[in-house]
Design a protein around this motif. Structure first.
Motif, PDB file in Angstrom:
ATOM      1  N   ILE A 151      16.744  13.422  39.280  1.00  0.00           N
ATOM      2  CA  ILE A 151      17.250  12.063  39.011  1.00  0.00           C
ATOM      3  C   ILE A 151      16.280  11.010  39.542  1.00  0.00           C
ATOM      4  CG2 ILE A 151      19.055  10.372  39.561  1.00  0.00           C
ATOM      5  CD1 ILE A 151      21.105  12.616  39.453  1.00  0.00           C
ATOM      6  N   HIS A 152      15.815  11.216  40.755  1.00  0.00           N
ATOM      7  CA  HIS A 152      14.854  10.276  41.344  1.00  0.00           C
ATOM      8  C   HIS A 152      14.045  11.036  42.394  1.00  0.00           C
ATOM      9  CE1 HIS A 152      13.270   6.964  43.778  1.00  0.00           C
ATOM     10  NE2 HIS A 152      13.360   6.248  42.667  1.00  0.00           N
ATOM     11  N   PRO A 153      12.729  10.772  42.487  1.00  0.00           N
ATOM     12  CA  PRO A 153      11.913  11.561  43.429  1.00  0.00           C
ATOM     13  C   PRO A 153      12.362  11.465  44.891  1.00  0.00           C
ATOM     14  CG  PRO A 153      10.576   9.912  42.277  1.00  0.00           C
ATOM     15  CD  PRO A 153      11.942   9.859  41.679  1.00  0.00           C
ATOM     16  N   GLU A 154      12.993  10.383  45.290  1.00  0.00           N
ATOM     17  CA  GLU A 154      13.361  10.245  46.703  1.00  0.00           C
ATOM     18  C   GLU A 154      14.849  10.148  46.945  1.00  0.00           C
ATOM     19  OE1 GLU A 154      10.386   7.885  49.066  1.00  0.00           O
ATOM     20  OE2 GLU A 154      10.194   7.054  47.048  1.00  0.00           O
ATOM     21  N   LEU A 155      15.527   9.587  45.968  1.00  0.00           N
ATOM     22  CA  LEU A 155      16.985   9.445  46.108  1.00  0.00           C
ATOM     23  C   LEU A 155      17.581  10.543  45.244  1.00  0.00           C
ATOM     24  CD1 LEU A 155      19.004   7.884  47.514  1.00  0.00           C
ATOM     25  CD2 LEU A 155      18.578   5.946  46.046  1.00  0.00           C
ATOM     26  N   VAL A 156      17.574  11.739  45.834  1.00  0.00           N
ATOM     27  CA  VAL A 156      17.684  12.953  45.041  1.00  0.00           C
ATOM     28  C   VAL A 156      19.127  13.355  44.793  1.00  0.00           C
ATOM     29  CG1 VAL A 156      17.164  15.420  45.068  1.00  0.00           C
ATOM     30  CG2 VAL A 156      15.496  13.787  45.932  1.00  0.00           C
ATOM     31  N   GLY A 157      19.383  13.822  43.605  1.00  0.00           N
ATOM     32  CA  GLY A 157      20.535  14.657  43.309  1.00  0.00           C
ATOM     33  C   GLY A 157      21.872  13.973  43.512  1.00  0.00           C
ATOM     34  N   ASN A 158      22.778  14.728  44.125  1.00  0.00           N
ATOM     35  CA  ASN A 158      24.116  14.174  44.303  1.00  0.00           C
ATOM     36  C   ASN A 158      24.089  12.983  45.253  1.00  0.00           C
ATOM     37  OD1 ASN A 158      23.678  15.655  46.634  1.00  0.00           O
ATOM     38  ND2 ASN A 158      25.737  16.489  46.720  1.00  0.00           N
ATOM     39  N   LYS A 159      23.032  12.859  46.045  1.00  0.00           N
ATOM     40  CA  LYS A 159      22.943  11.705  46.947  1.00  0.00           C
ATOM     41  C   LYS A 159      22.809  10.413  46.136  1.00  0.00           C
ATOM     42  CE  LYS A 159      23.291  14.220  50.635  1.00  0.00           C
ATOM     43  NZ  LYS A 159      23.846  15.436  50.022  1.00  0.00           N
ATOM     44  N   TRP A 160      22.086  10.475  45.029  1.00  0.00           N
ATOM     45  CA  TRP A 160      22.034   9.298  44.155  1.00  0.00           C
ATOM     46  C   TRP A 160      23.438   8.973  43.653  1.00  0.00           C
ATOM     47  CZ3 TRP A 160      18.400   5.830  42.079  1.00  0.00           C
ATOM     48  CH2 TRP A 160      18.952   4.968  41.114  1.00  0.00           C
ATOM     49  N   ARG A 161      24.101   9.983  43.109  1.00  0.00           N
ATOM     50  CA  ARG A 161      25.402   9.741  42.479  1.00  0.00           C
ATOM     51  C   ARG A 161      26.410   9.192  43.495  1.00  0.00           C
ATOM     52  NH1 ARG A 161      25.383  11.986  37.239  1.00  0.00           N
ATOM     53  NH2 ARG A 161      23.948  13.738  36.944  1.00  0.00           N
ATOM     54  N   LYS A 162      26.313   9.669  44.747  1.00  0.00           N
ATOM     55  CA  LYS A 162      27.279   9.237  45.759  1.00  0.00           C
ATOM     56  C   LYS A 162      26.920   7.888  46.384  1.00  0.00           C
ATOM     57  CE  LYS A 162      28.419  12.536  48.666  1.00  0.00           C
ATOM     58  NZ  LYS A 162      28.454  13.810  49.440  1.00  0.00           N
ATOM     59  N   LEU A 163      25.618   7.653  46.541  1.00  0.00           N
ATOM     60  CA  LEU A 163      25.215   6.407  47.204  1.00  0.00           C
ATOM     61  C   LEU A 163      25.240   5.209  46.261  1.00  0.00           C
ATOM     62  CD1 LEU A 163      22.264   7.439  49.551  1.00  0.00           C
ATOM     63  CD2 LEU A 163      24.348   6.227  50.238  1.00  0.00           C
ATOM     64  N   ALA A 164      24.937   5.436  44.984  1.00  0.00           N
ATOM     65  CA  ALA A 164      24.789   4.302  44.065  1.00  0.00           C
ATOM     66  C   ALA A 164      26.007   3.367  44.103  1.00  0.00           C
ATOM     67  CB  ALA A 164      24.496   4.801  42.650  1.00  0.00           C
ATOM     68  N   PRO A 165      27.233   3.884  43.951  1.00  0.00           N
ATOM     69  CA  PRO A 165      28.370   2.943  43.974  1.00  0.00           C
ATOM     70  C   PRO A 165      28.554   2.265  45.334  1.00  0.00           C
ATOM     71  CG  PRO A 165      29.141   5.223  43.712  1.00  0.00           C
ATOM     72  CD  PRO A 165      27.658   5.271  43.664  1.00  0.00           C
ATOM     73  N   ASN A 166      28.158   2.944  46.403  1.00  0.00           N
ATOM     74  CA  ASN A 166      28.277   2.332  47.733  1.00  0.00           C
ATOM     75  C   ASN A 166      27.237   1.235  47.936  1.00  0.00           C
ATOM     76  OD1 ASN A 166      30.476   3.568  49.412  1.00  0.00           O
ATOM     77  ND2 ASN A 166      29.487   5.437  48.691  1.00  0.00           N
ATOM     78  N   LEU A 167      26.041   1.455  47.402  1.00  0.00           N
ATOM     79  CA  LEU A 167      25.006   0.426  47.511  1.00  0.00           C
ATOM     80  C   LEU A 167      25.434  -0.819  46.750  1.00  0.00           C
ATOM     81  CD1 LEU A 167      22.011   2.847  47.038  1.00  0.00           C
ATOM     82  CD2 LEU A 167      22.439   1.480  49.092  1.00  0.00           C
ATOM     83  N   THR A 168      26.060  -0.624  45.613  1.00  0.00           N
ATOM     84  CA  THR A 168      26.561  -1.757  44.847  1.00  0.00           C
ATOM     85  C   THR A 168      27.648  -2.490  45.628  1.00  0.00           C
ATOM     86  OG1 THR A 168      26.049  -0.557  42.824  1.00  0.00           O
ATOM     87  CG2 THR A 168      27.561  -2.424  42.624  1.00  0.00           C
ATOM     88  N   ALA A 169      28.561  -1.709  46.212  1.00  0.00           N
ATOM     89  CA  ALA A 169      29.662  -2.320  46.973  1.00  0.00           C
ATOM     90  C   ALA A 169      29.140  -3.046  48.217  1.00  0.00           C
ATOM     91  CB  ALA A 169      30.677  -1.249  47.369  1.00  0.00           C
ATOM     92  N   ALA A 170      28.074  -2.532  48.815  1.00  0.00           N
ATOM     93  CA  ALA A 170      27.539  -3.152  50.031  1.00  0.00           C
ATOM     94  C   ALA A 170      26.929  -4.516  49.738  1.00  0.00           C
ATOM     95  CB  ALA A 170      26.495  -2.240  50.668  1.00  0.00           C
ATOM     96  N   ALA A 171      26.482  -4.721  48.503  1.00  0.00           N
ATOM     97  CA  ALA A 171      25.958  -6.007  48.045  1.00  0.00           C
ATOM     98  C   ALA A 171      24.931  -6.597  49.017  1.00  0.00           C
ATOM     99  CB  ALA A 171      27.118  -6.992  47.819  1.00  0.00           C
ATOM    100  N   GLY A 172      24.037  -5.772  49.510  1.00  0.00           N
ATOM    101  CA  GLY A 172      22.951  -6.268  50.340  1.00  0.00           C
ATOM    102  C   GLY A 172      23.238  -6.317  51.825  1.00  0.00           C
ATOM    103  N   ARG A 173      24.508  -6.103  52.213  1.00  0.00           N
ATOM    104  CA  ARG A 173      24.802  -6.032  53.651  1.00  0.00           C
ATOM    105  C   ARG A 173      24.106  -4.819  54.251  1.00  0.00           C
ATOM    106  NH1 ARG A 173      31.009  -5.523  54.383  1.00  0.00           N
ATOM    107  NH2 ARG A 173      30.968  -5.128  52.148  1.00  0.00           N
TER     108      ARG A 173
END
Ligand code: PLP
Length: 314
Positions: A38-60
């Motif tokens: 999926i991504h060379p560094e943000l790999v695998g299920n970590k991408w799928r799990k982190l992506a919605p949290n990064l959006t929710a964090a909105a830069g915090r």
């Protein structure tokens, strides 16, 4: 803050069939679902799990928790660097403070994650509101967005729905290695009728089914999809990689030119070979194994070029 789309994730991730006698002789077809690409560094299920949290964090700033060998801490640190978001990793083990960092924590620090070591009893109680507030205060980030240990919260579980949806109609059984079980909880919910998910826990304990029910309740309001666990393939517990498992993984790497992550993916693949040999899958079964990550540190120089999947490691 850089947007997630700007990182150009490879989604849906590739699905490819691999010829393997150990499955073919039982009439089972094996597919690999390459979430590791999926991504060379943000790999695998970590991408799928982190992506919605990064959006929710909105830069915090993002605060999360892990042990000294946590793939989740490493993924969060990489996300922070790639997206320009400050990250703090609360690490279990006060005694680690002031010692040389292991490769995982060194990588986190190099990615700009601030490491905050806490003693084991504080770490155990980190979900209690007053303990959490004290930890955030002493780490200097009282208003941070908090992602739980292992990254599995309701948003993360919903992020893994797409993994199941990408596999609708493509396999009878979809198998995944489980740590917290968040990936399995979302995957199972995303699959179509007639498909089932099979989880291979890498931790010893037998507590995971309850945890997956709890996560599905938090994410979807109740149990979803068809899933089960086979608890026999943890090889002694988290981060235990006996020589037998290591040899199995090395052999798999040679057969299929797939870098096999040892803490999770090796146990999954070993379990699937064993289950197939036991006759657990009827002839004609199409089996998909989710490749949730890649080895760290990389055991070999990056390979790329025609006919090979790119394995970048910067
Ligand atoms: C974190 C991780 C898992 C476990 O995911 P959970 O959602 O915690 O079950 C599986 N495989 C790899 C490679 C991981 O890094």
């Amino acid at each position: 803050m850089t947007s997630l789309d700007a990182l150009e994730p490879r989604l849906p991730s590739p699905l490819r069939e691999v010829p393997d006698d150990r499955f073919a002789r039982h009439g089972v077809r094996l597919f690999l679902k390459r979430d590791d690409l999926i991504h060379p560094e943000l790999v695998g299920n970590k991408w799928r799990k982190l992506a919605p949290n990064l959006t929710a964090a909105a830069g915090r700033p993002i605060v999360t928790f892990g042990g000294a060998y946590s793939n989740h801490l490493r993924a969060t640190a990489a996300a922070g660097r790639l997206l320009g978001v400050p990250t703090v990793g609360v690490v279990r083990g006060q005694e680690l403070a002031g010692r040389p960092l292991n490769p995982v924590l060194a990588r986190c620090a190099a990615d700009g994650m601030r490491l905050h070591f806490v003693d084991r009893s504080t770490y155990r109680r980190k979900a209690e509101p007053d303990i959490l507030a004290a930890v955030l205060g002493s780490a200097g980030v009282p208003d941070a967005y908090v992602v739980p240990e292992g990254g599995s919260n309701a948003a993360a579980v919903r992020g893994c729905l797409a993994l199941g949806a990408e596999l609708r109609g493509r396999a009878d059984v979809v198998a995944v290695a489980c740590g917290t079980g968040g990936t399995l909880a979302g995957l199972a919910a995303g699959l179509g009728p007639g498909q089932r998910a099979l989880g291979i826990p890498v931790l010893k304990g037998g507590f995971l089914a309850d945890e997956i029910r709890r996560l599905q309740g938090a994410a979807f309001g109740g149990r979803r999809g068809s899933w089960s666990l086979d608890e026999r393939f943890h090889f002694g517990g988290y981060a235990r990689v006996p020589a037998l498992l290591d040899a199995f993984a090395e052999d798999f790497e040679e057969r299929h030119r797939l870098p096999v992550e040892r803490l999770y993916v090796a146990k999954l693949l070993y379990g699937l070979v064993a289950l197939t040999e036991e006759g657990a899958f009827p002839r004609g079964t199409v089996l998909a194994a989710v490749i949730t990550g890649r080895p760290f540190p990389p055991s070999r120089p990056p390979r790329s070029g025609p006919g090979t999947d790119q394995v970048a490691s910067r």
